[in-house]
Design a protein around this motif. Structure first.
Motif, PDB file in Angstrom:
ATOM      1  N   ALA A 126      15.399   3.716  -1.101  1.00  0.00           N
ATOM      2  CA  ALA A 126      15.988   2.382  -1.220  1.00  0.00           C
ATOM      3  C   ALA A 126      15.604   1.737  -2.549  1.00  0.00           C
ATOM      4  O   ALA A 126      16.424   1.065  -3.177  1.00  0.00           O
ATOM      5  CB  ALA A 126      15.541   1.497  -0.053  1.00  0.00           C
ATOM      6  N   VAL A 127      14.371   1.970  -2.999  1.00  0.00           N
ATOM      7  CA  VAL A 127      13.895   1.371  -4.246  1.00  0.00           C
ATOM      8  C   VAL A 127      14.474   2.071  -5.464  1.00  0.00           C
ATOM      9  O   VAL A 127      14.987   1.431  -6.376  1.00  0.00           O
ATOM     10  CB  VAL A 127      12.343   1.392  -4.315  1.00  0.00           C
ATOM     11  CG1 VAL A 127      11.856   1.006  -5.697  1.00  0.00           C
ATOM     12  CG2 VAL A 127      11.763   0.472  -3.261  1.00  0.00           C
ATOM     13  N   GLU A 133      18.826  -3.449   4.107  1.00  0.00           N
ATOM     14  CA  GLU A 133      17.904  -3.905   5.142  1.00  0.00           C
ATOM     15  C   GLU A 133      17.233  -2.689   5.747  1.00  0.00           C
ATOM     16  O   GLU A 133      17.876  -1.724   6.107  1.00  0.00           O
ATOM     17  CB  GLU A 133      18.637  -4.653   6.250  1.00  0.00           C
ATOM     18  CG  GLU A 133      18.995  -6.071   5.890  1.00  0.00           C
ATOM     19  CD  GLU A 133      19.540  -6.821   7.085  1.00  0.00           C
ATOM     20  OE1 GLU A 133      18.833  -7.729   7.555  1.00  0.00           O
ATOM     21  OE2 GLU A 133      20.645  -6.504   7.534  1.00  0.00           O
ATOM     22  N   LEU A 134      15.912  -2.752   5.846  1.00  0.00           N
ATOM     23  CA  LEU A 134      15.150  -1.673   6.471  1.00  0.00           C
ATOM     24  C   LEU A 134      14.423  -2.208   7.689  1.00  0.00           C
ATOM     25  O   LEU A 134      14.056  -3.326   7.768  1.00  0.00           O
ATOM     26  CB  LEU A 134      14.135  -1.086   5.486  1.00  0.00           C
ATOM     27  CG  LEU A 134      14.703  -0.412   4.251  1.00  0.00           C
ATOM     28  CD1 LEU A 134      13.571   0.025   3.342  1.00  0.00           C
ATOM     29  CD2 LEU A 134      15.525   0.787   4.629  1.00  0.00           C
ATOM     30  N   ALA A 165       6.315   5.518   9.050  1.00  0.00           N
ATOM     31  CA  ALA A 165       6.457   6.910   9.484  1.00  0.00           C
ATOM     32  C   ALA A 165       7.396   7.702   8.572  1.00  0.00           C
ATOM     33  O   ALA A 165       7.292   8.925   8.483  1.00  0.00           O
ATOM     34  CB  ALA A 165       6.975   6.949  10.920  1.00  0.00           C
ATOM     35  N   HIS A 166       8.302   7.014   7.899  1.00  0.00           N
ATOM     36  CA  HIS A 166       9.283   7.673   7.019  1.00  0.00           C
ATOM     37  C   HIS A 166       9.311   6.979   5.657  1.00  0.00           C
ATOM     38  O   HIS A 166      10.304   6.327   5.300  1.00  0.00           O
ATOM     39  CB  HIS A 166      10.679   7.639   7.648  1.00  0.00           C
ATOM     40  CG  HIS A 166      10.731   8.311   8.979  1.00  0.00           C
ATOM     41  ND1 HIS A 166      10.726   9.677   9.117  1.00  0.00           N
ATOM     42  CD2 HIS A 166      10.755   7.804  10.236  1.00  0.00           C
ATOM     43  CE1 HIS A 166      10.760   9.987  10.413  1.00  0.00           C
ATOM     44  NE2 HIS A 166      10.773   8.870  11.111  1.00  0.00           N
ATOM     45  N   PRO A 167       8.258   7.119   4.869  1.00  0.00           N
ATOM     46  CA  PRO A 167       8.178   6.407   3.586  1.00  0.00           C
ATOM     47  C   PRO A 167       9.263   6.802   2.596  1.00  0.00           C
ATOM     48  O   PRO A 167       9.607   6.019   1.709  1.00  0.00           O
ATOM     49  CB  PRO A 167       6.787   6.765   3.058  1.00  0.00           C
ATOM     50  CG  PRO A 167       6.368   7.970   3.801  1.00  0.00           C
ATOM     51  CD  PRO A 167       7.077   7.936   5.114  1.00  0.00           C
ATOM     52  N   GLU A 168       9.836   7.971   2.765  1.00  0.00           N
ATOM     53  CA  GLU A 168      10.888   8.402   1.841  1.00  0.00           C
ATOM     54  C   GLU A 168      12.107   7.484   1.894  1.00  0.00           C
ATOM     55  O   GLU A 168      12.822   7.330   0.900  1.00  0.00           O
ATOM     56  CB  GLU A 168      11.293   9.862   2.106  1.00  0.00           C
ATOM     57  CG  GLU A 168      12.031  10.096   3.406  1.00  0.00           C
ATOM     58  CD  GLU A 168      11.158  10.216   4.653  1.00  0.00           C
ATOM     59  OE1 GLU A 168      11.728  10.361   5.745  1.00  0.00           O
ATOM     60  OE2 GLU A 168       9.911  10.152   4.538  1.00  0.00           O
ATOM     61  N   SER A 204       0.835  -1.200   0.000  1.00  0.00           N
ATOM     62  CA  SER A 204       0.000   0.000   0.000  1.00  0.00           C
ATOM     63  C   SER A 204       0.874   1.257   0.000  1.00  0.00           C
ATOM     64  O   SER A 204       0.596   2.220  -0.725  1.00  0.00           O
ATOM     65  CB  SER A 204      -0.915  -0.016   1.225  1.00  0.00           C
ATOM     66  OG  SER A 204      -1.676   1.157   1.294  1.00  0.00           O
ATOM     67  N   LEU A 205       1.917   1.237   0.795  1.00  0.00           N
ATOM     68  CA  LEU A 205       2.843   2.371   0.863  1.00  0.00           C
ATOM     69  C   LEU A 205       3.517   2.592  -0.484  1.00  0.00           C
ATOM     70  O   LEU A 205       3.567   3.718  -0.990  1.00  0.00           O
ATOM     71  CB  LEU A 205       3.889   2.118   1.951  1.00  0.00           C
ATOM     72  CG  LEU A 205       4.955   3.190   2.132  1.00  0.00           C
ATOM     73  CD1 LEU A 205       4.329   4.493   2.580  1.00  0.00           C
ATOM     74  CD2 LEU A 205       5.980   2.728   3.159  1.00  0.00           C
ATOM     75  N   LEU A 206       4.027   1.529  -1.081  1.00  0.00           N
ATOM     76  CA  LEU A 206       4.677   1.634  -2.389  1.00  0.00           C
ATOM     77  C   LEU A 206       3.719   2.170  -3.444  1.00  0.00           C
ATOM     78  O   LEU A 206       4.073   3.048  -4.229  1.00  0.00           O
ATOM     79  CB  LEU A 206       5.218   0.271  -2.831  1.00  0.00           C
ATOM     80  CG  LEU A 206       6.477  -0.219  -2.136  1.00  0.00           C
ATOM     81  CD1 LEU A 206       6.713  -1.692  -2.470  1.00  0.00           C
ATOM     82  CD2 LEU A 206       7.671   0.617  -2.526  1.00  0.00           C
TER      83      LEU A 206
END
Length: 132
Positions: free
Chosen positions: A120-121, A131-132, A112-115, A17-19
């Motif tokens: 990373a992508v 690794e996240l 909280a920090h989607p950036e 969903s975030l992506l």
């Protein structure tokens, strides 16, 4: 334990969903790739594994516990999981893919920090394993 699913888990759905909200388009569980990654972003030559800390043995995580009963069985199973994960990551990197592992225990931080996930992508990083 038999009811624990390997696809469409809660953390997986949240990352997807975030992506999608960030504008990324992807495929799910591409069996043609080593390890059948949870999310495949072909345009960015990136794959994402959303790993549960218990099953994939996140080092130093309090969720990576070992059941008290049938301890030998569980330790052998976890060792096979970790070995398979490493083999898959190495093969994907050899094929030129960027591999991102998102750990279940870090979901709140990532949401909280989607950036960070977006960087990373699609970021300019030359790192092939994140690794996240």
């Amino acid at each position: 334990m038999s009811r624990v699913g390997s696809r469409d888990t809660g953390p997986e759905k949240r990352i997807r969903s975030l992506l999608y909200g960030l504008g990324f388009r992807f495929r799910l569980c591409d069996r043609s790739l080593p390890g059948t990654p949870d999310i495949v972003l072909k345009r960015h030559k990136t794959v994402i594994f959303v790993n549960g800390c218990f099953w994939h043995r996140h080092k130093g995580c309090s969720r990576a516990t070992t059941p008290e009963t049938r301890r030998e069985f569980w330790e052998a199973k976890f060792a096979r999981n970790v070995e398979r994960d490493e083999r898959s990551r190495k093969e994907l990197r050899r094929l030129g893919w960027r591999v991102i592992v998102v750990w279940e225990c870090r979901m709140k931080e990532i949401l909280a920090h989607p950036e960070r996930l977006a960087r990373a992508v699609a970021g300019p990083s030359r790192r092939r394993f994140i690794e996240l």
